[in-house]
Write an enzyme that holds these catalytic residues in place. Structure first.
Site, PDB file in Angstrom:
ATOM      1  N   GLU A 145      -4.019   2.246 -35.982  1.00 31.22           N
ATOM      2  CA  GLU A 145      -5.142   2.460 -35.071  1.00 31.22           C
ATOM      3  C   GLU A 145      -5.486   3.942 -34.997  1.00 31.22           C
ATOM      4  OE1 GLU A 145      -5.913  -0.269 -31.415  1.00 31.22           O
ATOM      5  OE2 GLU A 145      -3.783   0.232 -31.417  1.00 31.22           O
TER       6      GLU A 145
ATOM      7  N   HIS B 175      -0.198   7.003 -21.690  1.00 29.52           N
ATOM      8  CA  HIS B 175       0.252   8.376 -21.556  1.00 29.52           C
ATOM      9  C   HIS B 175       1.774   8.475 -21.546  1.00 29.52           C
ATOM     10  CE1 HIS B 175      -3.878   9.999 -20.030  1.00 29.52           C
ATOM     11  NE2 HIS B 175      -3.953   9.332 -21.170  1.00 29.52           N
TER      12      HIS B 175
ATOM     13  N   TRP C 215     -12.199  14.923 -22.251  1.00 26.45           N
ATOM     14  CA  TRP C 215     -12.584  13.614 -21.736  1.00 26.45           C
ATOM     15  C   TRP C 215     -13.708  13.780 -20.727  1.00 26.45           C
ATOM     16  CZ3 TRP C 215     -11.924   9.101 -23.700  1.00 26.45           C
ATOM     17  CH2 TRP C 215     -12.072   7.944 -22.937  1.00 26.45           C
TER      18      TRP C 215
ATOM     19  N   GLU D 106      -3.323  14.652 -20.450  1.00 26.74           N
ATOM     20  CA  GLU D 106      -2.734  14.185 -21.708  1.00 26.74           C
ATOM     21  C   GLU D 106      -1.411  14.882 -22.041  1.00 26.74           C
ATOM     22  OE1 GLU D 106      -6.877  13.220 -24.160  1.00 26.74           O
ATOM     23  OE2 GLU D 106      -5.774  15.065 -24.585  1.00 26.74           O
TER      24      GLU D 106
ATOM     25  N   SER E 234      -2.264  12.313 -15.700  1.00 21.89           N
ATOM     26  CA  SER E 234      -2.591  10.890 -15.749  1.00 21.89           C
ATOM     27  C   SER E 234      -1.341  10.106 -16.087  1.00 21.89           C
ATOM     28  CB  SER E 234      -3.671  10.600 -16.795  1.00 21.89           C
ATOM     29  OG  SER E 234      -3.849   9.199 -16.956  1.00 21.89           O
TER      30      SER E 234
ATOM     31  N   HIS F 159      -9.943   8.794   2.682  1.00 24.13           N
ATOM     32  CA  HIS F 159     -11.072   8.693   3.607  1.00 24.13           C
ATOM     33  C   HIS F 159     -11.500   9.991   4.262  1.00 24.13           C
ATOM     34  CE1 HIS F 159     -10.207   4.414   3.220  1.00 24.13           C
ATOM     35  NE2 HIS F 159      -8.987   4.633   3.666  1.00 24.13           N
TER      36      HIS F 159
ATOM     37  N   GLY G  60      -6.001   9.564 -13.393  1.00 21.65           N
ATOM     38  CA  GLY G  60      -6.205  10.955 -13.748  1.00 21.65           C
ATOM     39  C   GLY G  60      -7.631  11.396 -13.487  1.00 21.65           C
ATOM     40  N   SER G  61      -8.587  10.495 -13.673  1.00 22.23           N
ATOM     41  CA  SER G  61      -9.984  10.821 -13.379  1.00 22.23           C
ATOM     42  C   SER G  61     -10.175  11.122 -11.898  1.00 22.23           C
ATOM     43  CB  SER G  61     -10.887   9.665 -13.803  1.00 22.23           C
ATOM     44  OG  SER G  61     -10.856   9.499 -15.208  1.00 22.23           O
TER      45      SER G  61
ATOM     46  N   THR H  58       0.841  -1.189   0.000  1.00 25.52           N
ATOM     47  CA  THR H  58       0.000   0.000   0.000  1.00 25.52           C
ATOM     48  C   THR H  58       0.877   1.241   0.000  1.00 25.52           C
ATOM     49  OG1 THR H  58      -0.121  -0.078   2.421  1.00 25.52           O
ATOM     50  CG2 THR H  58      -1.881  -1.165   1.200  1.00 25.52           C
TER      51      THR H  58
END
Length: 391
Positions: A326, A187, A87, A161, A182, A214, A55-56, A28
């Site tokens: 891609e 990335h 995003w 990004e 992120s 917490h 990153g979120s 941890t």
């Protein structure tokens, strides 16, 4: 694939770092995470860094941190200006904390929020701006900071990004009161999953430490505004804020430390590829590419189809797929076109003309830490064939 969307940059250094954590049996968040935070903040020239699990989550804590800041820098009911293209988790935390999103169009060349339109959208209920450095490209921060100063607005910076990008010698992610990064797989540096918050505000830093774990006081230094005068036993489980558990793993911190050593050459390689990309596609009449502001770290290589290729994105994507190249939409395109928008309190003061063009005709291909000249040349050949076929 000829040109995948993302590739890993790990080698023996990262594997050894993981083994170091395994041997320590400290899985941890611990010393490795703290060391990564210190090394990253020193590199970027910012006082404080707080690592989280994505990153979120960093964006979520950035908004929460301003709400629970002692000065209540954002409040429920406030309006925050956001770009039309980004995003999803640029927008969601603002909505989840009861704020109204005011969407402003992006500039057709930089693909970042248009400062002129942004200033036109400011009304007395606007309290902040959540700027986004899209695909590695810095926003026009000279202008944005001037606007924020003139109207008394708080500036948040989604730099998820764009690690390694600079404007006037200053790293992006450090212009706002709080910036986010992120370290997801695709990335600039990768801890597989991970994110970071950056700030020079000491009280915000202490607030973020509590919100990350917490809402407790366990990590608060004695001089924190959140420190409570109780015995050390009770302080281990004393809660002061409605926080989360978005802590990173110790192994992510260890990997991040090794990745940071590689960051300068990873960004330089991406910039070299972008120079080739710009040379090959910059003067074409059937596409428009992103114009660099300052020194972009070129997360991806954006293409907006126009002229003979306008309206033919599906055809282009199919041909690229067949060639092993891609591609993806440019982030989420015009975000207001996503069905989730009906759940978000928002307004659109002016038509999102460029955002809609990106949504309709935009795509990006991957950039990497190794040369991709041949793949980019092949991409141009495909565009040539498609353009010639329409004439």
């Amino acid at each position: 694939m000829m040109l995948p969307l993302a590739t890993e940059t790990w080698d023996e250094a990262e594997f050894s770092a993981m083994q170091r954590v395994i041997v320590s049996r400290q899985y941890t968040m611990g010393r490795e995470v703290r060391a990564f935070e210190e090394e990253l903040s020193a590199l970027l020239g910012v006082q404080y860094a707080v690592m989280v699990n994505s990153g979120s989550s960093a964006n979520l804590l950035a908004v929460a941190g301003l709400v629970y800041h002692p000065d209540a820098l954002l409040r429920r009911g406030d309006t925050v200006i956001v770009p039309g293209v980004s995003w999803s988790t640029t927008y969601f935390p603002l909505s989840q904390y009861g704020m109204r999103l005011r969407f402003v169009d992006v500039h057709p060349e930089t693909l970042n929020i248009d400062p002129d339109l942004l200033e036109e959208a400011i009304t007395p209920d606007v309290r902040g701006i959540f700027a986004v450095n899209l695909l590695g490209n810095p926003c026009a921060y000279g202008r944005l900071l001037e606007i924020c100063d003139r109207y008394g607005l708080v500036l948040l910076e989604d730099n998820c990004e764009s690690l390694g990008a600079r404007l006037n010698g200053r790293y992006t992610g450090t212009f706002g009161l709080c910036g986010t990064l992120s370290t997801f797989f695709s990335h600039h540096i990768s801890t597989m999953e991970g994110g970071v918050l950056l700030t020079d505000d000491k009280r915000l830093y202490h607030t973020l430490l509590s919100l990350r774990a917490h809402g407790w006081t366990r990590e608060q230094p004695p001089d924190s505004h959140l420190a409570v005068d109780i015995d050390t036993f009770m302080a281990k489980f004393r809660f002061v804020l409605p926080g989360y558990n978005v802590r990173p793993l110790e192994i992510s911190g260890a990997i991040g430390r090794e990745q940071l050593k590689k960051l300068p050459r990873l960004v330089e390689a991406r910039r070299r590829n972008a120079a080739v990309f710009t040379t090959l596609l910059g003067e074409r009449r059937d596409v428009r590419i992103q114009r660099e502001e300052g020194s972009s770290s070129w997360f991806g290589l954006a293409i907006i189809l126009r002229g003979s290729l306008a309206g033919r994105r599906n055809e282009v994507v199919e041909r690229l797929d067949s060639a092993g190249i891609e591609s993806r939409p440019i982030v989420a395109g015009d975000f207001t076109c996503n069905p989730v928008i009906r759940h978000l309190d928002h307004e659109i003061p002016h038509p999102l003309v460029v955002s809609q063009e990106i949504d309709r005709d935009g795509l990006f291909v991957g950039n990497h830490h190794y040369p991709i000249d041949s793949a980019l040349t092949h991409l141009c050949g495909i565009l040539d064939e498609l353009s010639a076929g329409s004439s």
